[in-house]
Scaffold this active site. Sequence first.
Site, PDB file in Angstrom:
ATOM      1  CB  SER A   1      -0.897  -0.007   1.236  1.00  0.00           C
ATOM      2  OG  SER A   1      -1.645   1.180   1.290  1.00  0.00           O
TER       3      SER A   1
ATOM      4  CG  LEU B   1      -3.090   7.945   5.544  1.00  0.00           C
ATOM      5  CD1 LEU B   1      -4.099   7.742   6.664  1.00  0.00           C
ATOM      6  CD2 LEU B   1      -2.772   6.595   4.889  1.00  0.00           C
TER       7      LEU B   1
ATOM      8  CB  CYS C   1      -0.855   5.579   9.058  1.00  0.00           C
ATOM      9  SG  CYS C   1      -0.124   6.913   8.097  1.00  0.00           S
TER      10      CYS C   1
ATOM     11  CB  ILE D   1       6.778  -4.152   9.940  1.00  0.00           C
ATOM     12  CG1 ILE D   1       7.975  -3.853   9.059  1.00  0.00           C
ATOM     13  CG2 ILE D   1       7.040  -5.267  10.898  1.00  0.00           C
ATOM     14  CD1 ILE D   1       9.235  -3.431   9.812  1.00  0.00           C
TER      15      ILE D   1
END
Length: 315
Positions: free
Chosen positions: A21, A73, A131, A192
């Site tokens: 991601s 993000l 995050c 991780i």
Amino acid sequence: MADLHIEIHGLTFQNPVLVASGTFGYGLEVSEAYPVETLGGICTKGLTLQPRLGNPPPRLKETPCGLLNSIGLENIGWDAFEKQKLPLLRELNGPRIVVNLNGETEKEYLELAEKAEAADGVDILEINVSCPNVKKGGMEFGRDLRALEKLVQKIRKRTSKPLWIKLTPNFVDIVEEAKAAEQGGADAVSLINTLLGTSIDLRSQTYVPGFGHGGLSGPAIYPFALYCVREVARAVSIPVVGIGGIANTHIALQFLMAGASLIQIGTAAMIDPRTPFQIIEGIRQYLDEHGYSSVSEIIGIAHAPDLTPRPTRPD
Ligand SMILES: Cc1cc2nc3c(=O)[nH]c(=O)nc-3n(C[C@H](O)[C@H](O)[C@H](O)COP(=O)(O)O)c2cc1C
């Protein structure tokens, strides 16, 4: 030729190599240049309910053997993702589509989970509780084990799709975190996420990235990530998705042998988008050369360290 298929929680992956991601956009940006349809899976950029601009620049800082990021993000928000990106991802018809979901509050996570459950083309929900570069939410959930277990339980009730929890290694025992996710009903844990880090620009005497700190990824973190994967894989009975500094076939194989059922490639794919495809071929070649008929045969095969006390040397 060796079989690269992996089956976990009732879902088959065409191979164990996914893109991580936030490092491969929405999975479509390079689809004209690279055969993204051959990937085991695509984890989308971190998604939130509303669109986000992310943190102010500078948001990336290269370090001697890693990358610090504080993207924060940035994304187009769930509704635009579902309308504009998901139909195209669905058409790839090969890689599993993993949506990476992020909330500032429990309520936001739950609403996103409901939307993802209803969306055609979403195979897996990856809940990011790790995050490191947002002011609210993010790592807070991963570090509070009771809150994490409760959150996972609540999301579990809202989706029948496979549920992965992406864990933070920052100032928390990642084994306990994985157990809390398993206890809450997760189908797998992915680990991780990045390690906290910062740097200082000597001319301006200010911290870089501009957010004040960021998440460290890339080659520097692979030995630590591999250690975490081994420890977690021994402690839980759900599958582990290994992430962290995987930059070539040698490292990818180590994650599989340490117990990861699947792996995700992040920073290495930003440096060279060919990397995940080279790793898929590299794994196949290794299996063929070493007489394995399936990739599942090497998962977790690394020998436990031999810690038998050595005889004392006679004087
Ligand atoms: C630029 C950048 C953006 C990232 N964004 C996200 C994100 O939105 N959601 C998430 O769960 N992880 C995010 N990550 C973390 C990666 O998915 C991965 O866990 C981490 O980078 C370690 O893997 P690597 O060393 O292979 O990059 C991001 C990493 C980078 C470098």
